[in-house]
Design a protein around this motif. Structure first.
Motif, PDB file in Angstrom:
ATOM      1  N   SER A  33       0.857  -1.162  -0.078  1.00 53.26           N
ATOM      2  CA  SER A  33      -0.156   0.130   0.196  1.00 53.26           C
ATOM      3  C   SER A  33       0.838   1.210   0.008  1.00 53.26           C
ATOM      4  N   LYS A  34       2.175   1.168   0.353  1.00 50.65           N
ATOM      5  CA  LYS A  34       2.914   2.334   0.307  1.00 50.65           C
ATOM      6  C   LYS A  34       3.078   2.890  -1.211  1.00 50.65           C
ATOM      7  N   GLY A  35       2.851   2.245  -2.083  1.00 55.28           N
ATOM      8  CA  GLY A  35       2.681   2.816  -3.529  1.00 55.28           C
ATOM      9  C   GLY A  35       1.704   3.848  -3.675  1.00 55.28           C
ATOM     10  N   TYR A  36       0.472   3.469  -3.061  1.00 56.13           N
ATOM     11  CA  TYR A  36      -0.530   4.613  -3.056  1.00 56.13           C
ATOM     12  C   TYR A  36      -0.077   5.997  -2.903  1.00 56.13           C
ATOM     13  N   ASP A  37       0.776   6.093  -1.803  1.00 55.12           N
ATOM     14  CA  ASP A  37       1.057   7.334  -1.186  1.00 55.12           C
ATOM     15  C   ASP A  37       2.402   7.477  -2.126  1.00 55.12           C
ATOM     16  N   MET A  38       3.157   6.829  -2.384  1.00 53.38           N
ATOM     17  CA  MET A  38       4.286   7.511  -3.266  1.00 53.38           C
ATOM     18  C   MET A  38       3.676   8.053  -4.687  1.00 53.38           C
ATOM     19  N   ALA A  39       2.486   7.217  -5.204  1.00 50.87           N
ATOM     20  CA  ALA A  39       2.002   7.933  -6.375  1.00 50.87           C
ATOM     21  C   ALA A  39       1.577   9.455  -6.118  1.00 50.87           C
ATOM     22  N   GLY A  82     -11.523   7.939  -4.665  1.00 48.75           N
ATOM     23  CA  GLY A  82     -10.961   8.927  -4.081  1.00 48.75           C
ATOM     24  C   GLY A  82      -9.418   9.298  -4.300  1.00 48.75           C
ATOM     25  N   TRP A  83      -8.619   8.051  -4.512  1.00 46.01           N
ATOM     26  CA  TRP A  83      -7.315   8.235  -4.687  1.00 46.01           C
ATOM     27  C   TRP A  83      -7.106   8.686  -6.066  1.00 46.01           C
ATOM     28  N   ILE A  84      -7.704   8.286  -7.044  1.00 41.68           N
ATOM     29  CA  ILE A  84      -7.693   8.487  -8.189  1.00 41.68           C
ATOM     30  C   ILE A  84      -7.817  10.219  -8.456  1.00 41.68           C
ATOM     31  N   GLN A  85      -8.898  10.786  -7.848  1.00 44.07           N
ATOM     32  CA  GLN A  85      -9.360  12.269  -7.694  1.00 44.07           C
ATOM     33  C   GLN A  85      -8.332  12.805  -7.019  1.00 44.07           C
TER      34      GLN A  85
END
Length: 455
Positions: free
Chosen positions: A113-119, A155-158
């Motif tokens: 899940s760290k990848g979501y924050d890095m993105a 929400g992440w995409i937005q």
């Protein structure tokens, strides 16, 4: 403004003496004082307080962004474990600039899940982001079903789109039985319709499709007729996406990236993706995500992606580096791993497997190893013995090994695909911001000597 205030005060004094002071003239100095107070509050006090608050709250970030990896002198072959432990988290959070001029695709997986924050933090360092969400599977009732929408995070995409311009292309793995799907026109059409409809409804910018390795495992690519049908399906899917407008820009079409594996020998086999396939699909595919990693495995321990092997793969696909189609080369995305491997190299059976950045740091802290630079593979490694006195070899990317591959890609004029950003160390992302010009000539000479890359 100051001159007007002095003139008004002198006039008021004169009128007082003359006994001709009106109410409005008496209040004028008070009005001036209010203006001065407003000026001081809004233009001096508030900015000053804001600076103090920012420095207190974000002091660590300010310190980290002032010194780049280039100035810290940590991009080198003789790196120590202490330097990695000290420096790995000091990434500059400059998400607005990217000096790497070619396409950069980054994968994100739900299990890291760290990848979501890095993105989100480093959004603008990438041109494409691919969350690993979907599988297209065979179904008894309807023939095919697209699974994975429950993974999607709108929400992440937005938030990604509010921070930068990277395109969102979820990965779809084609798990459906190819012997059924490819032979039946209705199933092929349904597969394409399921994917395009999902992109429309979820407002994606397109997809990344992985199917070639699955088809090879099924034996489909050994049959010339089935191989042609497989390529034709990829082409039709690309054309369908290209004929569909992007949800963010009606003037642009949806994009299509295709995942291909590297050949395993110096000569192409029937099941390998080769230069003729590249030519056949080039107008229907926006990028070819080349999996130039996983060179070694527990049964054959060694480096993750030797530079000589990478160069051989590119030569098989594109020909000589000094005589290639630049527009086609730009669509090839060199795979770079942000994970490593911890292999067992003593005992009878071997073993071990992939490790993330978190695992790697734990090993460094526990064993305090000496890192060795392997010139032939262009990778760092270290050895250690576990609690049972079994010997291990650890290969994990470093700043120098990644920079070497970035520079090799630049020499070829190709893009980059990263598997995957949740497994890496924070300061890896700085390599996509800083040009590191002081290293480029040295790296180019190294590549020419090791890989015979054209100068």
């Amino acid at each position: 403004m100051a001159r007007k205030r002095r003139s008004s005060a002198a006039e008021s004094l004169k009128r007082r003496k003359d006994g001709e002071v009106s109410l409005s003239q008496v209040e004028e100095p008070d009005s001036d004082r209010r203006l001065i107070a407003i000026f001081v509050i809004f233009f001096i006090l508030i900015p000053a307080v804001s600076i103090v608050v920012y420095k207190v709250k974000f002091a660590d970030r300010v310190i980290q962004t002032e010194t780049s990896i280039r100035h810290r002198g940590i991009v080198k072959t003789n790196i120590s474990f202490q330097e990695i432990l000290t420096e790995h988290s000091k990434a500059t959070e400059n998400s607005t600039t990217r000096h790497y001029d070619y396409p950069v695709l980054a994968y994100i997986t739900p299990w890291n899940s760290k990848g979501y924050d890095m993105a989100k933090i480093f959004n603008s360092k990438f041109t494409h982001l691919s969350p690993v969400w979907y599988d297209l599977k065979s179904s008894q009732g309807s023939g095919l079903v697209l699974e994975g929408r429950h993974n999607a995070d709108k929400g992440w995409i937005q938030e990604l789109r509010s921070r930068g311009n990277a395109l969102i292309l979820p990965r779809v793995v084609l798990e459906a039985s190819p012997s059924e799907m490819l032979k039946k026109k209705k199933l092929r059409e349904k597969a394409i319709n399921l994917i395009v409809t999902e992109c429309k409804e979820m407002e994606y910018d397109g997809i990344v499709l992985e199917s070639w390795s699955r088809w090879a495992a099924y034996g489909v690519l050994h049959d010339p007729d089935m191989r042609k049908m497989a390529l034709q399906f990829v082409k039709q899917l690309g054309e369908a996406l290209h004929s569909t407008a992007s949800p963010r820009n009606n003037q642009q079409h949806m994009q299509f990236m295709y995942v291909v594996g590297p050949p395993r020998s110096e000569t192409l086999q029937m099941y390998d993706f080769g230069p003729e396939d590249l030519q056949f699909l080039k107008d229907s595919v926006d990028g070819f995500s080349l999996m130039t990693y996983d060179f070694s495995n527990p049964q054959n321990p060694g480096p993750n992606a030797p530079v000589k092997w990478i160069d051989l793969t590119l030569k098989l696909l594109l020909g000589s580096s000094n005589n290639i189609d630049s527009s086609l080369a730009r669509k090839v995305l060199l795979g770079i791993n942000f994970y490593g491997n911890d292999f067992v190299i003593s005992g009878d059976s071997g073993g071990g497997g992939a490790i993330t950045g978190r695992d790697y740091l734990t090993l460094l802290q526990k064993h305090n190893p000496s890192l060795h630079w392997d010139k032939e593979s262009g990778e760092h490694l270290f050895m250690y013995r576990d609690d049972k006195n079994i010997k291990h070899a650890v290969f994990y990317p470093t700043l120098m090994s990644i920079l070497l591959r970035l520079e090799n890609a630049r020499l070829w004029g190709i893009g980059i695909s990263i598997w995957e950003i949740g497994q890496g160390l924070d300061y890896f992302f700085d390599l996509f911001h800083y040009a590191l010009l002081s290293h480029q000539n040295m790296i180019k000479r190294y590549l020419i000597r090791i890989c015979h890359v054209s100068s």
